[in-house]
Design a protein around this motif. Sequence first.
Motif, mmCIF file in Angstrom:
data_model
loop_
_atom_site.group_PDB
_atom_site.id
_atom_site.type_symbol
_atom_site.label_atom_id
_atom_site.label_comp_id
_atom_site.label_asym_id
_atom_site.label_seq_id
_atom_site.Cartn_x
_atom_site.Cartn_y
_atom_site.Cartn_z
ATOM 1 N N PHE A 61 0.667 -1.243 -0.168
ATOM 2 C CA PHE A 61 -0.140 0.099 -0.190
ATOM 3 C C PHE A 61 0.743 1.308 0.571
ATOM 4 C CE2 PHE A 61 -4.481 -1.644 1.138
ATOM 5 C CZ PHE A 61 -4.887 -1.203 0.824
ATOM 6 N N ASP A 62 1.640 0.768 1.204
ATOM 7 C CA ASP A 62 2.967 2.310 0.949
ATOM 8 C C ASP A 62 3.234 2.448 -0.620
ATOM 9 O OD1 ASP A 62 2.211 3.030 3.269
ATOM 10 O OD2 ASP A 62 4.286 1.997 4.278
ATOM 11 N N TRP A 63 4.089 1.512 -1.101
ATOM 12 C CA TRP A 63 4.384 1.629 -2.661
ATOM 13 C C TRP A 63 3.525 2.497 -3.532
ATOM 14 C CZ3 TRP A 63 2.635 -1.025 -6.608
ATOM 15 C CH2 TRP A 63 3.710 -0.565 -8.245
ATOM 16 N N LEU A 64 2.398 1.801 -3.550
ATOM 17 C CA LEU A 64 1.333 2.296 -3.929
ATOM 18 C C LEU A 64 0.729 3.530 -4.164
ATOM 19 C CD1 LEU A 64 -0.929 1.718 -6.415
ATOM 20 C CD2 LEU A 64 -2.607 0.557 -4.578
ATOM 21 N N ILE A 65 0.455 4.084 -2.903
ATOM 22 C CA ILE A 65 0.370 5.264 -2.638
ATOM 23 C C ILE A 65 1.106 6.399 -3.415
ATOM 24 C CG2 ILE A 65 0.186 6.971 -0.576
ATOM 25 C CD1 ILE A 65 -1.095 5.075 0.926
ATOM 26 N N ALA A 66 2.499 5.824 -2.860
ATOM 27 C CA ALA A 66 4.013 7.241 -3.956
ATOM 28 C C ALA A 66 3.827 6.559 -4.932
ATOM 29 C CB ALA A 66 5.161 6.398 -2.794
ATOM 30 N N THR A 67 3.231 5.876 -5.965
ATOM 31 C CA THR A 67 3.276 5.347 -7.171
ATOM 32 C C THR A 67 2.110 6.433 -7.480
ATOM 33 O OG1 THR A 67 4.211 3.155 -7.324
ATOM 34 C CG2 THR A 67 3.018 4.023 -9.169
ATOM 35 N N ILE A 68 0.846 6.465 -7.377
ATOM 36 C CA ILE A 68 0.276 6.914 -7.256
ATOM 37 C C ILE A 68 0.584 8.259 -7.593
ATOM 38 C CG2 ILE A 68 -1.893 7.646 -6.610
ATOM 39 C CD1 ILE A 68 -2.859 5.150 -6.360
ATOM 40 N N LEU A 69 1.072 9.238 -6.285
ATOM 41 C CA LEU A 69 1.234 10.988 -6.170
ATOM 42 C C LEU A 69 2.503 10.126 -6.987
ATOM 43 C CD1 LEU A 69 1.043 10.178 -2.613
ATOM 44 C CD2 LEU A 69 -0.338 11.757 -3.833
ATOM 45 N N THR A 70 3.330 9.699 -7.576
ATOM 46 C CA THR A 70 4.416 10.357 -8.158
ATOM 47 C C THR A 70 3.773 10.741 -9.731
ATOM 48 O OG1 THR A 70 5.578 9.792 -6.706
ATOM 49 C CG2 THR A 70 6.500 9.086 -8.715
ATOM 50 N N ASN A 71 3.001 10.154 -10.131
ATOM 51 C CA ASN A 71 2.614 10.171 -11.129
ATOM 52 C C ASN A 71 1.618 9.963 -12.084
ATOM 53 O OD1 ASN A 71 4.912 8.137 -12.469
ATOM 54 N ND2 ASN A 71 4.093 6.438 -10.473
ATOM 55 N N ILE A 72 0.091 10.222 -10.420
ATOM 56 C CA ILE A 72 -0.872 10.712 -10.993
ATOM 57 C C ILE A 72 -0.704 12.401 -11.168
ATOM 58 C CG2 ILE A 72 -3.008 10.657 -10.866
ATOM 59 C CD1 ILE A 72 -2.951 8.225 -10.526
ATOM 60 N N PRO A 73 -0.795 13.579 -12.390
ATOM 61 C CA PRO A 73 -1.072 15.166 -11.981
ATOM 62 C C PRO A 73 -2.000 15.628 -11.781
ATOM 63 C CG PRO A 73 -0.178 14.681 -14.063
ATOM 64 C CD PRO A 73 -0.774 13.281 -13.576
ATOM 65 N N GLY A 74 -1.942 16.811 -10.978
ATOM 66 C CA GLY A 74 -2.738 17.127 -10.289
ATOM 67 C C GLY A 74 -3.435 16.116 -8.576
ATOM 68 N N ILE A 75 -2.555 15.221 -7.952
ATOM 69 C CA ILE A 75 -3.125 14.237 -7.326
ATOM 70 C C ILE A 75 -1.511 15.108 -6.278
ATOM 71 C CG2 ILE A 75 -3.071 12.900 -5.442
ATOM 72 C CD1 ILE A 75 -4.528 10.670 -8.266
ATOM 73 N N ALA A 76 -1.624 15.708 -4.589
ATOM 74 C CA ALA A 76 -0.547 16.082 -4.272
ATOM 75 C C ALA A 76 -1.336 16.022 -2.092
ATOM 76 C CB ALA A 76 0.099 17.004 -4.769
ATOM 77 N N LEU A 77 -0.041 15.802 -1.643
ATOM 78 C CA LEU A 77 -0.321 15.860 -0.096
ATOM 79 C C LEU A 77 0.245 17.373 -0.039
ATOM 80 C CD1 LEU A 77 0.011 12.000 0.739
ATOM 81 C CD2 LEU A 77 -2.215 13.475 0.851
ATOM 82 N N PRO A 78 0.156 18.070 1.188
ATOM 83 C CA PRO A 78 0.535 18.719 1.793
ATOM 84 C C PRO A 78 1.725 18.452 2.337
ATOM 85 C CG PRO A 78 -0.985 18.309 3.167
ATOM 86 C CD PRO A 78 -1.208 17.790 2.188
ATOM 87 N N PHE A 79 2.249 17.413 2.291
ATOM 88 C CA PHE A 79 3.725 16.902 2.827
ATOM 89 C C PHE A 79 4.253 15.941 1.492
ATOM 90 C CE2 PHE A 79 0.462 14.407 4.772
ATOM 91 C CZ PHE A 79 0.851 13.391 4.410
ATOM 92 N N ASP A 80 5.701 15.469 1.963
ATOM 93 C CA ASP A 80 6.191 14.324 0.652
ATOM 94 C C ASP A 80 6.028 12.811 1.798
ATOM 95 O OD1 ASP A 80 7.786 16.273 -0.627
ATOM 96 O OD2 ASP A 80 9.495 15.699 0.482
#
Length: 148
Positions: free
Chosen positions: A75-94
């Motif tokens: 799940f951690d890997w999946l969330i990081a991959t989504i955040l890195t590769n899908i434009p417009g999805i961002a969190l207020p922290f790394d």
Amino acid sequence: MEHINEWKVIITGVAAAVSAALGWLVVAFVGCMALDWITGTMVAKSKGEWSSAVARQGCWHKIGSAVAVIVALIFDWLIATILTNIPGIALPFDYSVFLGPVVLVWYIVTELGSIVENAGALGAPIPAFLQAAIKSLDQAVDGSDTRD
């Protein structure tokens, strides 16, 4: 005992390789699972209650715990991959990891509590402050007391 140094080298090498690949939390988790299994076996044998069926059930339980950790890491890997590769999805922290370490800590605390219970069942006096510390950690990680 004549090959003790060779065993030390092997154990140290395996622990170093696993910790380099997966991190110290995983090494601590595996070590705590092994110590819990060993002390639980000792308790059962000391009471004359050892059973291969119960031991097998305990092994399945440990495997299930490992699977839950693997799922959290995926799940951690999946969330990081989504955040890195899908434009417009961002969190207020790394975001790098969150679920994996939290699940590992939860299981480590659970295993530590079981190890202390086993030590007590083997006749070791358990300091009240150690019992309180484990109970406090358990409550902090889980939000409730999972052991009675």
